[in-house]
Scaffold this motif. Sequence first.
Motif, short mmCIF file in Angstrom:
data_model
loop_
_atom_site.label_atom_id
_atom_site.label_comp_id
_atom_site.label_asym_id
_atom_site.label_seq_id
_atom_site.Cartn_x
_atom_site.Cartn_y
_atom_site.Cartn_z
N THR A 69 7.88 -9.83 51.46
CA THR A 69 6.87 -8.86 51.06
C THR A 69 6.66 -7.93 52.25
N ASP A 70 5.97 -6.82 52.01
CA ASP A 70 5.76 -5.84 53.07
C ASP A 70 4.52 -6.20 53.88
N ASP A 71 4.56 -7.37 54.50
CA ASP A 71 3.40 -7.90 55.22
C ASP A 71 3.80 -8.38 56.60
N LEU A 72 2.79 -8.44 57.49
CA LEU A 72 2.98 -9.02 58.80
C LEU A 72 2.89 -10.54 58.70
N VAL A 73 3.70 -11.23 59.49
CA VAL A 73 3.70 -12.69 59.51
C VAL A 73 3.42 -13.13 60.95
N ALA A 74 2.53 -14.11 61.10
CA ALA A 74 2.09 -14.54 62.42
C ALA A 74 3.24 -15.18 63.22
N LEU A 75 3.33 -14.79 64.47
CA LEU A 75 4.18 -15.47 65.45
C LEU A 75 3.31 -16.32 66.38
N VAL A 76 2.24 -15.71 66.89
CA VAL A 76 1.25 -16.42 67.72
C VAL A 76 -0.11 -16.00 67.18
N PRO A 77 -0.61 -16.65 66.13
CA PRO A 77 -1.80 -16.15 65.44
C PRO A 77 -3.04 -16.07 66.32
N ARG A 79 -3.29 -15.11 69.23
CA ARG A 79 -3.25 -13.86 70.00
C ARG A 79 -2.98 -12.65 69.11
N ARG A 80 -2.91 -12.87 67.82
CA ARG A 80 -2.61 -11.82 66.84
C ARG A 80 -1.28 -11.14 67.13
N VAL A 81 -0.31 -11.94 67.55
CA VAL A 81 1.06 -11.47 67.73
C VAL A 81 1.81 -11.77 66.43
N ASN A 82 2.38 -10.73 65.83
CA ASN A 82 2.98 -10.86 64.52
C ASN A 82 4.40 -10.32 64.48
N ASN A 83 5.14 -10.77 63.49
CA ASN A 83 6.37 -10.09 63.09
C ASN A 83 5.91 -8.90 62.25
N GLY A 84 6.20 -7.69 62.72
CA GLY A 84 5.55 -6.49 62.21
C GLY A 84 5.85 -6.13 60.77
N GLN A 85 5.11 -5.13 60.28
CA GLN A 85 5.23 -4.71 58.89
C GLN A 85 6.60 -4.10 58.62
N PRO A 86 7.35 -4.64 57.67
CA PRO A 86 8.71 -4.16 57.43
C PRO A 86 8.81 -2.66 57.12
N SER A 87 7.89 -2.11 56.34
CA SER A 87 8.02 -0.69 55.99
C SER A 87 7.79 0.22 57.19
N LEU A 88 6.90 -0.18 58.11
CA LEU A 88 6.72 0.62 59.33
C LEU A 88 8.01 0.60 60.14
N HIS A 89 8.60 -0.58 60.30
CA HIS A 89 9.85 -0.66 61.06
C HIS A 89 10.97 0.11 60.36
N ALA A 90 11.01 0.06 59.04
CA ALA A 90 12.04 0.82 58.33
C ALA A 90 11.90 2.30 58.62
#
Length: 289
Positions: A69-77, A79-90
């Motif tokens: 989905t086009d959502d952020l997924v936690a890497l280090v929750p 610290r609010r470090v996430n795998n970023g939003q796919p559409s922004l990266h696209a």
Amino acid sequence: MDAQAELRIVRAAYAKQVLAAASVANAGLAQAFAAIPREDFLGPGPWLVLRWLRNYVPTPDDDPVYLYTDDLVALVPERRVNNGQPSLHAHLIHRALPTVGEHVVHVGTGTGYYTAILAHLVGPSGRVTGIEYDASLAARARASLAPYANVTVIEGDGTQVSFDAADVIYVNAGCTQPAARWLDGLADGGRLIMPMTSDQGFGGIAPVHFASAGAVFRIERRAASYLAQWISPVAIFPCAGGRDQASERALAAAFAGGGWQKVTRLYRDQDVPDERCWLRGPGWCLAYE
């Protein structure tokens, strides 16, 4: 149908949805999003997905389908470090235009998902240098990216680490000034994707306020000159080594004054009148033509 065949269908649909959300038509980029398994870079599930207005929400179980989905997924929750939003990266990767055979430097690799997408785009004849400040994330990225022969991961400060001349420098952290290393490291014709954020450009900021706290600029080197263009609002994790109090104050004042969308040039060590500068720092300014 087996689980892997089902995931291939899901990834293909996800790729189309992500590029549609980004308003991007780029067949190569769609293929990259469809090809790279996001779950390979996020650790074991269930995962924490950031839903707007609801904070992190766990996936029902460890089925990777929930990651597409086009959502952020936690890497280090914490610290609010996430795998970023796919559409922004696209959107940002599309504007960077990485092509087969090029060298991409990815500053802020995280655990490597978007590094892998960049590696897919440049192909076996190209290469990606991933730089990650956080030691634990760098170790995870190095392990996850081990199958990618054209990727090297370096642990260190992305504003200081040396690298070979880059066709693309893709920065995934918010700075308050351009690093000299990035500007010097761009090959002629090279493109720098650079998020600049005030101290308000991270955390719980509402989407409606993104544009007045963070901006992504595309910098293109032309010999000794640098073209500049605003390409997106952004809220993103701060860039270690790329921030200081004086430049943050200047950037916040520049956002308050508006006009970032009109920036057309980055000048270095040139006497540019104040009325043409959107933001000035020691030895550089982002300016209007």
